[in-house]
Design a protein around this motif. Structure first.
Motif, PDB file in Angstrom:
ATOM      1  N   GLU A  32       0.580  -1.286  -0.047  1.00 51.67           N
ATOM      2  CA  GLU A  32      -0.093   0.023  -0.173  1.00 51.67           C
ATOM      3  C   GLU A  32       0.935   1.189   0.079  1.00 51.67           C
ATOM      4  O   GLU A  32       0.446   2.207  -0.575  1.00 51.67           O
ATOM      5  N   ALA A  66     -13.671  -0.937   0.157  1.00 55.16           N
ATOM      6  CA  ALA A  66     -12.931  -0.812   1.511  1.00 55.16           C
ATOM      7  C   ALA A  66     -14.003  -1.598   2.548  1.00 55.16           C
ATOM      8  O   ALA A  66     -13.524  -2.319   3.572  1.00 55.16           O
ATOM      9  N   TYR A  69     -14.144  -5.326   2.364  1.00 53.06           N
ATOM     10  CA  TYR A  69     -12.885  -5.993   3.112  1.00 53.06           C
ATOM     11  C   TYR A  69     -12.841  -5.832   4.502  1.00 53.06           C
ATOM     12  O   TYR A  69     -12.622  -6.960   5.234  1.00 53.06           O
TER      13      TYR A  69
END
Length: 211
Positions: A32, A66, A69
């Motif tokens: 990331e 997001a 997840y």
């Protein structure tokens, strides 16, 4: 003062791509951080403006991915996925029955969760099932992987690719896919994959010794 040298944007993009590839392969920096570094580099060098570089963070697709997840991590950490897997798989029945359940289970979970998380959750369960049922682990992992792949075709939220495509359609003013728009095709593919590995495909699986 001498003028600042100007670089061709194509050369900057190529250099950034090479450096990021090396960092990804070497695993020297977290993924990331590398991804964010690419965006910052392209913005600071003027290849992208600020809106183009960081506009994606406000995309509904990014927010939804997001959130999925987070949901998938909670589903896994709570033990629900593991408990469901152990209850469904067990060790009863022959190899064909276990392979069938493994493929179907991974396809079912991957229809609403990240397939990476599903595979990571089911691998230890597959290993335990392999020992109890005296079935080589390698003959369970391939059906597990393929089941998780086709499971991503059941719902729009199953994979980040589906969500991103939906966001692009919306940006272009086109009609978005509904949640179960292509579920019929996905279910058929999950069914075919499951029956294939439980039937003729089982003869193509590795014939390694029991570990």
């Amino acid at each position: 003062s001498p003028p600042m040298p100007s670089f061709d944007p194509a050369h900057i993009v190529l250099a950034t791509l090479v450096v990021s590839f090396v960092l990804f392969v070497s695993d020297a920096v977290r993924y990331e951080v590398v991804a964010l570094g690419v965006v910052v580099t392209l913005v600071l060098t003027g290849v992208l403006d600020v809106e183009a570089g960081f506009g994606g963070f406000s995309s509904s697709a990014v927010v939804l991915i997001a959130a999925m997840y987070v949901f998938g991590h909670a589903f896994t950490k709570s033990g629900l996925a593991e408990g469901l897997g152990r209850r469904i798989l067990g060790s009863r029945g022959g190899e064909a029955w276990i392979v069938l359940k493994m493929t179907a289970l991974s396809g079912l979970l991957s229809s609403v969760l990240s397939n990476t998380g599903v595979v990571a959750t089911l691998i230890p369960i597959a290993s335990a099932t392999s020992r109890r049922a005296q079935v080589p682990l390698s003959r369970l992992l391939i059906p597990l992987a393929f089941g998780s792949l086709v499971g991503g075709l059941v719902t729009v939220i199953a994979t980040s690719t589906n969500i991103a495509i939906n966001d692009i359609l919306d940006a272009e003013g086109q009609e978005r896919f509904e949640l179960f728009e292509f579920s019929a095709l996905g279910r058929v593919l999950v069914g075919i994959t499951t029956l294939f590995f439980a039937g003729p495909g089982r003869w193509l699986l590795p014939k390694s010794k029991l570990e």
